[in-house]
Enzyme design. Sequence first.
Site: not given
Length: 368
Positions: A60-61, A64
């Site tokens: 998820h990170e 980004h």
Amino acid sequence: MFSWSIKLGRIFGIPFYLHWTFLILIAFVLLQSWAAHGDLREAFQAVVFILSLFGCVLLHELGHALAARRYGIPTEDITLMIIGGVARLRKMPENPLHELVVALAGPAVNLVIALVLIFSGLGVRIERDDHLHVSEIVFNNGPLGYLLIANVMLMIFNLIPAFPMDGGRVLRALLAMTMDYPKATRTAASIGQLFAIGFGFLGLYVGAPLLLLVALFVWISAGAEAYQVEERYATRDVSIGEAMLTDFVVLPPSATLGEAAEQLLAGSQQDFPIGHGPDAIVGVLPRSRLLEGLARLGPRALVTEAMTPGIEVVEMNGPLLPAMNRLREHGLACMQVRHQGRSVGLLTLENIAELMMIRAALEASRRI
């Protein structure tokens, strides 16, 4: 990188760390599962599930980070903690469309993971009732089924329109398409704080302490985001020279801590350069080191025994914002300001704060 973090490696050139609080979570899950089932296999499966879940958080990170890289914004590092993950971007995109893409990239990763678990049949299965001639999709009662549910929950939770969740940044990006960035941030922060109030009341109503913690976290984060953006925009066109301290005392290396304490009491200066004049500074004696030195070494000790060696140098005509960020991020007491090869002042966070208060007061007077 957050303090007390263990470096695990690099992914796509981005260092990633594990915060020590994550180890507490692993130990808690292991002990709780063992106490509930008394089965080492069950306890091991619970730990594997948590590790898999945090693998999804890392992805998820990373979503980004890679989306930000597309717009030329590097990521300093990614840290996994007990409350989730944090990707430290060097800066947030100021183009609303770019921020929207970067903010949505994380939840999009969770959506992709969930879809893979669904269509591969690893997270769900189809059960057919031949008597009623109907079929239904049910979650697998196992780690992959739970992982599917967790990814859906992560996606939904992160899309709540409140800072620091991704939904807060999505909301800000959408608002910034129709208004200026600081106003969009203030509006998004206010909406986020309304959600924090809602979380708080819900936590009290259902007796859920975790929701109260989430409410507090969201409230503080929303206010901090609004303040940081206001500060960034207030300082974007300000030079270091406008914020520097020009009337300051340089203590010689032969000065004692007692003499430094007298200077501290006599004026408003908190941090003292040490050297043979402004152009020959060899270190800095911050107030904290002065007080520590007085307690440990006594007033007759030399300032050189308690000072921090060296001092960072910035140019008077340089932009204030990068210097201010460096003061904060590296915990520096002050910086030496030079112009045309000569020392002309000191830059401290206290003086920057005073400049911001003066500018805010002047701005308020213009609106009257």
